[in-house]
Scaffold this motif. Structure first.
Motif, short mmCIF file in Angstrom:
data_model
loop_
_atom_site.label_atom_id
_atom_site.label_comp_id
_atom_site.label_asym_id
_atom_site.label_seq_id
_atom_site.Cartn_x
_atom_site.Cartn_y
_atom_site.Cartn_z
N PHE A 74 0.83 -1.21 0.00
CA PHE A 74 0.00 0.00 0.00
C PHE A 74 0.86 1.26 0.00
O PHE A 74 1.87 1.34 0.71
N LEU A 75 0.42 2.22 -0.78
CA LEU A 75 1.12 3.50 -0.85
C LEU A 75 0.86 4.24 0.46
O LEU A 75 -0.29 4.41 0.87
N ILE A 76 1.94 4.69 1.10
CA ILE A 76 1.73 5.40 2.38
C ILE A 76 2.26 6.83 2.29
O ILE A 76 2.24 7.56 3.26
N VAL A 132 -12.21 -0.91 -8.82
CA VAL A 132 -12.28 -2.36 -8.93
C VAL A 132 -11.28 -2.94 -7.94
O VAL A 132 -10.08 -2.71 -8.06
N GLU A 133 -11.80 -3.64 -6.94
CA GLU A 133 -10.92 -4.18 -5.90
C GLU A 133 -11.31 -5.64 -5.66
O GLU A 133 -12.48 -5.95 -5.44
N ILE A 134 -10.32 -6.51 -5.67
CA ILE A 134 -10.61 -7.95 -5.57
C ILE A 134 -10.72 -8.43 -4.12
O ILE A 134 -11.34 -9.46 -3.85
N ILE A 156 -7.76 0.42 -10.82
CA ILE A 156 -7.50 -1.01 -10.57
C ILE A 156 -6.90 -1.14 -9.17
O ILE A 156 -5.87 -0.55 -8.88
N GLY A 157 -7.55 -1.91 -8.30
CA GLY A 157 -6.99 -2.20 -6.97
C GLY A 157 -6.81 -0.96 -6.11
O GLY A 157 -5.71 -0.46 -5.95
N ALA A 158 -7.92 -0.46 -5.56
CA ALA A 158 -7.84 0.80 -4.80
C ALA A 158 -7.20 0.61 -3.43
O ALA A 158 -6.76 1.57 -2.80
N GLY A 178 -3.83 2.90 -11.76
CA GLY A 178 -3.67 1.96 -10.66
C GLY A 178 -2.24 1.76 -10.23
O GLY A 178 -1.32 1.77 -11.04
N ASN A 179 -2.13 1.60 -8.91
CA ASN A 179 -0.90 1.08 -8.34
C ASN A 179 -1.17 -0.42 -8.30
O ASN A 179 -1.80 -0.91 -7.39
N ILE A 180 -0.74 -1.10 -9.35
CA ILE A 180 -1.23 -2.46 -9.58
C ILE A 180 -0.34 -3.53 -8.95
O ILE A 180 0.83 -3.29 -8.68
N GLN A 223 -14.48 -7.09 -7.67
CA GLN A 223 -14.28 -7.92 -8.85
C GLN A 223 -12.81 -8.01 -9.23
O GLN A 223 -12.00 -7.19 -8.79
N ASP A 224 -12.50 -8.97 -10.07
CA ASP A 224 -11.17 -9.11 -10.63
C ASP A 224 -11.12 -8.21 -11.87
O ASP A 224 -11.94 -8.39 -12.78
N PHE A 225 -10.19 -7.30 -11.92
CA PHE A 225 -10.11 -6.39 -13.08
C PHE A 225 -10.02 -7.16 -14.39
O PHE A 225 -10.59 -6.77 -15.40
#
Ligand code: SAM
Length: 272
Positions: free
Chosen positions: A19-21, A65-67, A44-46, A111-113, A89-91
């Motif tokens: 995670f971005l901090i 969209v977050e899995i 993608i992936g919040a 996204g930070n994927i 969901q899965d992107f």
């Protein structure tokens, strides 16, 4: 769910959760996006919303969209707004054309994927390029360098040829491992691929992709030898390259995207 629960969610390595901090980095990404009030953004992936909170309020709509179900409730509480849609969901399974139709505009994907999904995510966006305006992603530095690479370099490969065929890739800035929790082992890079609004009309995309994958699969061989793996006969290959036969003496990393397009067209004309 309170703040303490946010901290208690243990990052999952299998989902690429770093995670971005560092808020400055999130702000820098948002600034470089040059968002407009008409934009529809798909993130993608919040994760914990580090980037989302810098985007919200600046665009027409955001689709998150977050899995990971553990993060969904938290995101719902944090970003409850009519201009935000949260999809658990899965992107890779999202039909981008459906989303584009619903909002009647091409998507800006950010996204930070998860790093292990970099290639599948990029290839998906290329396959569905007509629904996408641009893709801005954080990836491993070496992968960014491969995507933006020029012919004749050791980084130049399938990802680079596809990136330059479908758009214009550009490296924006590098990000230290210290900006994430947990700290990844590698340096990251934020990059943008602006997709072409139209592709060269005469190119058979599927054949182009097959040719590129095939010849880079035999990177050390000249095209004369690697194109045989397409299961077409040698005569057809010579015939296709007739007006530029020196192309066949080259290795794939020496070919520009225009030369791959030329080969695809010529082979396409001759194939039954
Ligand atoms: N954007 C957040 C940030 O900057 O802190 C999180 C980044 S983290 C590197 C990647 C995120 O993608 C995680 O939240 C993870 O759960 C999510 N993710 C992993 N695989 C995914 C997939 N296939 N589809 C959607 N999200 C996914």
């Amino acid at each position: 769910m309170g703040a303490s629960d946010i901290i208690r969610i243990k990052p999952k390595k299998s989902l690429g959760q770093n995670f971005l901090i560092d808020n400055n980095i999130a702000r820098k990404i948002a600034r470089d996006l040059h968002l407009s009030k008409d934009d529809v953004v798909l993130e993608i992936g919040a994760g914990r919303g580090a980037l989302t909170k810098e985007l919200i309020g600046h665009v027409r709509h955001i689709l998150i969209v977050e899995i990971d179900y553990r993060l969904i409730e938290q995101l719902q509480q944090q970003f409850s707004s009519p201009s935000v849609t949260i999809l658990h969901q899965d992107f890779l399974e999202i039909e981008l054309a459906d989303v584009q139709k619903r909002y009647k505009t091409k998507l800006r994907i950010v996204g930070n994927i998860p790093y292990h999904l970099t290639s599948p995510i990029i290839f998906k966006v290329f396959e569905e390029h007509s629904s996408v305006y641009d893709l801005t992603i954080m990836v491993q530095r070496e992968v960014a360098q491969r995507i933006a690479a020029q012919p004749g370099t050791k980084e130049y490969g399938i990802l680079s040829v596809f990136a330059w065929f479908y758009g214009v890739p550009r490296i924006l800035f590098h990000v230290s491992p210290n900006c994430f929790f947990p700290k990844p082992k590698v340096t990251s890079t934020v990059m943008r691929i602006l997709l072409h609004s139209t592709l060269p009309r005469t190119t058979d995309e599927a054949l182009f992709r097959t040719i590129v994958r095939t010849v880079f699969g035999k990177r050390r061989k000249t095209l004369r030898n690697s194109l045989k793996y397409l299961s077409i006969n040698g005569k057809i290959i010579e015939q296709a390259a007739a007006s530029n036969s020196s192309l066949l003496d080259k290795r794939p990393e020496q070919l520009t995207v225009e030369q791959f397009i030329y080969l695809t067209r010529e082979i396409g004309k001759i194939l039954p």
